[in-house]
Scaffold this active site. Sequence first.
Site, short mmCIF file in Angstrom:
data_model
loop_
_atom_site.label_atom_id
_atom_site.label_comp_id
_atom_site.label_asym_id
_atom_site.label_seq_id
_atom_site.Cartn_x
_atom_site.Cartn_y
_atom_site.Cartn_z
N ASP A 39 25.18 32.60 -11.04
CA ASP A 39 24.49 31.41 -11.78
C ASP A 39 25.27 30.09 -11.65
O ASP A 39 24.86 29.15 -12.10
CB ASP A 39 24.00 31.59 -12.98
CG ASP A 39 24.78 31.63 -14.13
OD1 ASP A 39 25.99 31.79 -13.83
OD2 ASP A 39 24.63 31.59 -15.38
N HIS A 243 41.90 23.63 13.00
CA HIS A 243 41.16 23.42 11.83
C HIS A 243 41.88 24.48 11.00
O HIS A 243 41.10 25.30 10.26
CB HIS A 243 39.57 23.84 12.01
CG HIS A 243 39.02 22.95 12.92
ND1 HIS A 243 38.10 23.28 13.56
CD2 HIS A 243 39.18 21.79 13.29
CE1 HIS A 243 37.46 22.12 14.25
NE2 HIS A 243 38.40 21.19 14.02
N ASP A 260 45.21 16.41 8.01
CA ASP A 260 43.86 15.52 8.51
C ASP A 260 43.10 15.38 7.18
O ASP A 260 42.76 16.60 6.66
CB ASP A 260 43.38 16.29 9.74
CG ASP A 260 42.22 15.83 10.16
OD1 ASP A 260 41.57 15.00 9.37
OD2 ASP A 260 41.71 16.11 11.15
N ASP A 271 38.26 9.37 8.09
CA ASP A 271 39.05 10.43 8.84
C ASP A 271 40.33 9.99 9.16
O ASP A 271 40.45 9.47 10.44
CB ASP A 271 38.11 10.89 9.85
CG ASP A 271 38.47 12.31 10.25
OD1 ASP A 271 39.54 13.00 10.06
OD2 ASP A 271 37.81 12.87 11.44
N HIS A 350 41.22 19.31 22.74
CA HIS A 350 40.12 18.77 22.21
C HIS A 350 39.78 17.07 22.70
O HIS A 350 40.67 16.56 23.25
CB HIS A 350 40.00 18.67 20.61
CG HIS A 350 41.12 17.92 20.06
ND1 HIS A 350 41.39 16.61 20.01
CD2 HIS A 350 42.24 18.39 19.59
CE1 HIS A 350 42.37 16.23 19.47
NE2 HIS A 350 43.27 17.23 19.04
N HIS A 354 35.43 11.27 17.85
CA HIS A 354 33.91 11.66 17.71
C HIS A 354 33.25 10.45 16.85
O HIS A 354 33.87 9.60 16.07
CB HIS A 354 33.76 13.00 16.69
CG HIS A 354 34.79 12.99 15.63
ND1 HIS A 354 34.48 12.37 14.46
CD2 HIS A 354 36.05 13.50 15.38
CE1 HIS A 354 35.23 12.54 13.57
NE2 HIS A 354 36.27 13.28 14.12
N HIS A 361 31.76 14.20 11.39
CA HIS A 361 31.44 14.51 12.86
C HIS A 361 29.87 13.69 12.93
O HIS A 361 28.78 14.73 12.67
CB HIS A 361 31.56 15.83 13.22
CG HIS A 361 32.85 16.07 13.61
ND1 HIS A 361 33.45 16.36 14.75
CD2 HIS A 361 33.90 16.35 12.60
CE1 HIS A 361 34.55 16.68 14.84
NE2 HIS A 361 34.94 16.80 13.42
N GLU A 384 41.98 10.04 18.17
CA GLU A 384 42.77 11.20 17.49
C GLU A 384 43.55 11.95 18.38
O GLU A 384 43.28 13.22 18.66
CB GLU A 384 42.06 11.97 16.35
CG GLU A 384 40.81 12.76 16.94
CD GLU A 384 40.10 13.54 16.12
OE1 GLU A 384 40.87 14.33 15.63
OE2 GLU A 384 38.91 13.50 15.73
N TYR A 388 49.80 20.04 20.66
CA TYR A 388 49.99 21.27 19.97
C TYR A 388 50.66 22.11 20.96
O TYR A 388 50.16 22.62 21.89
CB TYR A 388 48.66 21.79 19.51
CG TYR A 388 47.64 20.77 18.73
CD1 TYR A 388 47.89 20.30 17.70
CD2 TYR A 388 46.92 20.22 19.75
CE1 TYR A 388 47.09 19.14 17.08
CE2 TYR A 388 46.12 18.94 19.31
CZ TYR A 388 46.23 18.72 17.87
OH TYR A 388 45.54 17.74 17.51
N ARG A 406 49.43 15.18 15.62
CA ARG A 406 47.97 14.53 15.65
C ARG A 406 48.18 13.14 15.00
O ARG A 406 48.56 13.21 13.80
CB ARG A 406 46.87 15.17 15.29
CG ARG A 406 45.41 14.40 15.77
CD ARG A 406 44.39 15.66 15.57
NE ARG A 406 44.01 16.04 14.32
CZ ARG A 406 44.16 17.39 13.90
NH1 ARG A 406 44.70 18.28 14.86
NH2 ARG A 406 43.92 17.74 12.75
N GLU A 408 45.50 10.16 14.16
CA GLU A 408 44.10 9.83 13.96
C GLU A 408 43.74 8.55 13.31
O GLU A 408 44.16 8.46 11.75
CB GLU A 408 43.19 10.95 13.42
CG GLU A 408 41.74 10.77 13.44
CD GLU A 408 40.67 11.86 12.86
OE1 GLU A 408 39.71 12.03 13.06
OE2 GLU A 408 41.80 12.74 12.25
#
Length: 444
Positions: A39, A243, A260, A271, A350, A354, A361, A384, A388, A406, A408
């Site tokens: 609940d 991710h 990130d 972001d 990638h 975006h 996104h 970004e 890798y 990375r 960004e």
Amino acid sequence: MKHISPAEFAERRKRLMEQMADNSIAILPSATETIRNNDVHHRFRQNSDFMYLTGFREPDAVLVLMPGREQGEYVLFVRDKDPAREIWDGYRAGPDGAVEQYQADDAFPIDDIDDILPGLMESRSRVYSQMGVDGDFDHQLMTWVNQIRAKVRTGAQPPEDFSDMSHLLHDLRLFKSKQEIAIMREAAKISARAHTRAMQVCKPGMMEYQLQAEIEHECMMAGSPWPAYPAIVGSGDNACILHYIENTAKIKDGDLVLIDAGCELEFYASDITRTFPANGHFSTEQRAIYDLVLRAQYASIEAVRPGQPWIAPHETTVRVLVEGLVELGLLDGNVDDLIASNAYAPFFMHKTGHWLGMDVHDVGDYKVGGKWRVLEPGMALTIEPGLYISPHNTKVEERWRGIGVRIEDDVVVTREGCEVLTQDVVKDPADVEALMKGGQSSLF
């Protein structure tokens, strides 16, 4: 704290209705609460489209827009007031509050929707909805249509056409107003302070989730109630997982840490990604990869300006990265041929950015008529680039393996070029090392 004004919500509804066909109706449900366990509910977050048009933050509501309706074009169905439930679950605006606080022309209890909405739909020739997003609501919508069809012998006129409103609505959301940009700018500043804090407190031996806690603490204390998305705090090999959200590893001496993370403020996302050495000093190989990614990012930000296709920053990133990978000996061959064959894909898999807005996104078409969309003032996006180098990539020398970088930032297209909203957090490698060497600052 900045907010979207009632006048802006009204303007959004007006602009949507101006694009709707004559004699039409738009119907949009809110988000519903979701059970987490037994609940206990997940924390409720309103559907972004519903929030964009209404500002209404409660679950179990339905928005109806009826251009030209004499009694009022903007109708809300909401939960009725219930003092007993409000003791347990919190305040409800009720139909009166929907009118007084959210400027609805009419508002009714959601429990009465089956009796009232078919009547509003009757004689409207076209229905705008978001078919395919919520199967249960799609079924309910067709139930109302069938109720009208069952009465055609008495003169009832059911809708004949059904259209998806998503394209119209998401095109509006793609262009940010001054009020929206002001909120996004503040969200970016909060997130920048959080990333700065993470760099200052990081040291080998910490757990990734402890850095996550530092970031979320800073954001919450600054007024953001929740993150815009689950934070990625990847150290060492984990930085090569795009991710990665487990955030359960111990940070080791010599690791790079890729974070990130961004806060949400008044339903608008920030972001940011920064990568830094856990011990405060880049190794030679780490610095080489970092410098290359940063060089690509600076070049890509320069490519963000009105009239450029959306893909231009990505194409810029790819060229800079491939040229750099060839210089470092990680790729071999002609740059143009390597780009054409996607030889860089094992290192950069990638796109460079975006759309950004109410969703991290965010909505909006990337292509129009089969061609990349042209950037225009008011569009917000991320830049970004990353590299890798998998710890399992045996095609490269061992000294490069396990390096993930990375960088960004969030940008808004302006008339002259773009504004970098997230510029308050350092990214020059010398500045990063100096910040980390300085340790805790006046943030504490």
